[in-house]
Design an enzyme around this catalytic site. Structure first.
Site, mmCIF file in Angstrom:
data_model
loop_
_atom_site.group_PDB
_atom_site.id
_atom_site.type_symbol
_atom_site.label_atom_id
_atom_site.label_comp_id
_atom_site.label_asym_id
_atom_site.label_seq_id
_atom_site.Cartn_x
_atom_site.Cartn_y
_atom_site.Cartn_z
ATOM 1 C CG HIS A 37 7.664 11.919 3.638
ATOM 2 N ND1 HIS A 37 8.686 12.529 2.595
ATOM 3 C CD2 HIS A 37 9.253 10.817 4.359
ATOM 4 C CE1 HIS A 37 9.724 11.785 2.116
ATOM 5 N NE2 HIS A 37 9.837 11.147 3.311
ATOM 6 C CE LYS A 149 7.536 5.271 -0.944
ATOM 7 N NZ LYS A 149 9.009 4.262 -1.600
ATOM 8 C CB SER A 185 8.166 7.195 -3.811
ATOM 9 O OG SER A 185 9.858 7.272 -4.086
#
Length: 300
Positions: A37, A149, A185
């Site tokens: 992020h 992703k 993740s």
């Protein structure tokens, strides 16, 4: 950096930026931010005058047996990462702000949502389409940043934007991996040390896929079988899918090879579902297979 919880207050702040001639970049997230992020925020910072980060665990994209209630959250840590990487505005609404009553509208992109993650998560991408559409209408960004992703999500959002003539540029951003190769993740936090160790097979097989593709002469079915066999060597791995499709249309590869291919994986380790992928461009394919138009997709 300013934090907003109300749509009306965020809109007012963004409108002031627009009146100043600022370009607006949006980074939509569900929070529990990590370096993946952070890379999206940093890129948005480089390419826009004002960066808006949304943090919202969207209930409409979770099925009845999925992990909405246990989805990891860390708002304090999220705000630190947001500020460090250059977000100007952070939008952190409550569910009743985004959905004051149950939504009667659906944003459904057909075809490309019926396979891969869409096959096992019915309604998931309808929920993604709805929340992303709402954010686009609230923020009215010039650009929106999504990590590759979840490549299917990027394809779905891009098609929605194309079909609805939305005035926003979708910016796909590369997968960010840990030092061990595992794709970052928010759900990685649920993996035990042994599960994480075995999950490295995903990035390993994707790394070797071009070499294996050449060895099988472009036969996609044989490559899928080889990848699956390697993953099944991990006793904790439970394969949901191993697929090779064109990208972004997500169709079966044909002999012409006129577009990129994606090798997409979804595998569970315990209760944690991981996805990963590798994109092979037409140039990539030409490098690993001689006379590729005559040799691909033999297994069909």
């Amino acid at each position: 950096m300013q934090v907003f919880t109300k749509i009306s207050e965020l809109r007012k702040a963004i409108e002031e930026k627009r009146e100043q001639g600022c370009s607006i970049g949006l980074v939509p997230t569900m929070g529990f931010l990590h370096e993946g992020h952070a890379s999206l925020i940093s890129r948005a910072r480089r390419e826009n005058d004002c960066v808006v980060l949304s943090i919202f665990v969207n209930p409409t994209q979770f099925g009845p047996n999925e992990d909405l209630d246990r989805y990891p959250r860390n708002p304090e840590g999220d705000l630190r990462i947001a500020e460090t990487n250059g977000a100007d505005f952070v939008f952190m609404p409550e569910a009743n702000e985004m959905y004051p009553r149950p939504a009667a509208t659906r944003i459904s992109v057909s075809g490309i949502t019926s396979l891969l993650c869409g096959a096992s998560r019915p309604g998931h991408f309808d929920g993604v389409g709805l929340i992303v559409s709402k954010l686009f209408h609230i923020v009215k960004p010039h650009r929106a940043y999504f990590g590759m992703k979840d490549a299917q999500q990027v394809a779905v959002v891009s098609r929605m934007v194309e079909d609805l003539n939305l005035d926003v540029e979708i910016v796909p951003c590369p997968i960010v991996r840990g030092e061990d190769g595992l794709a970052l993740s928010s759900r990685n936090v649920y993996l035990s040390p042994e599960q994480r160790s075995q999950a490295l097979v995903l990035s390993e097989t994707l790394r070797k896929a071009p070499e294996w593709l050449a060895e099988v002469g472009g036969d996609t079915e044989r490559l899928k079988a080889r990848i699956s066999t390697r993953i099944r060597e991990m006793p904790l791995a439970d394969i949901e899918y191993v697929e090779i499709l064109t990208y972004p249309d997500l169709e079966a590869p044909s002999a012409e090879v006129e577009s990129s291919w994606i090798i997409a994986l979804a595998v569970r380790f315990g209760s944690t579902r991981l996805i990963d992928n590798r994109l092979l461009t037409r140039d990539d394919l030409a490098k690993v297979i001689h006379s590729i138009p005559m040799q691909v997709a033999k297994g069909e």
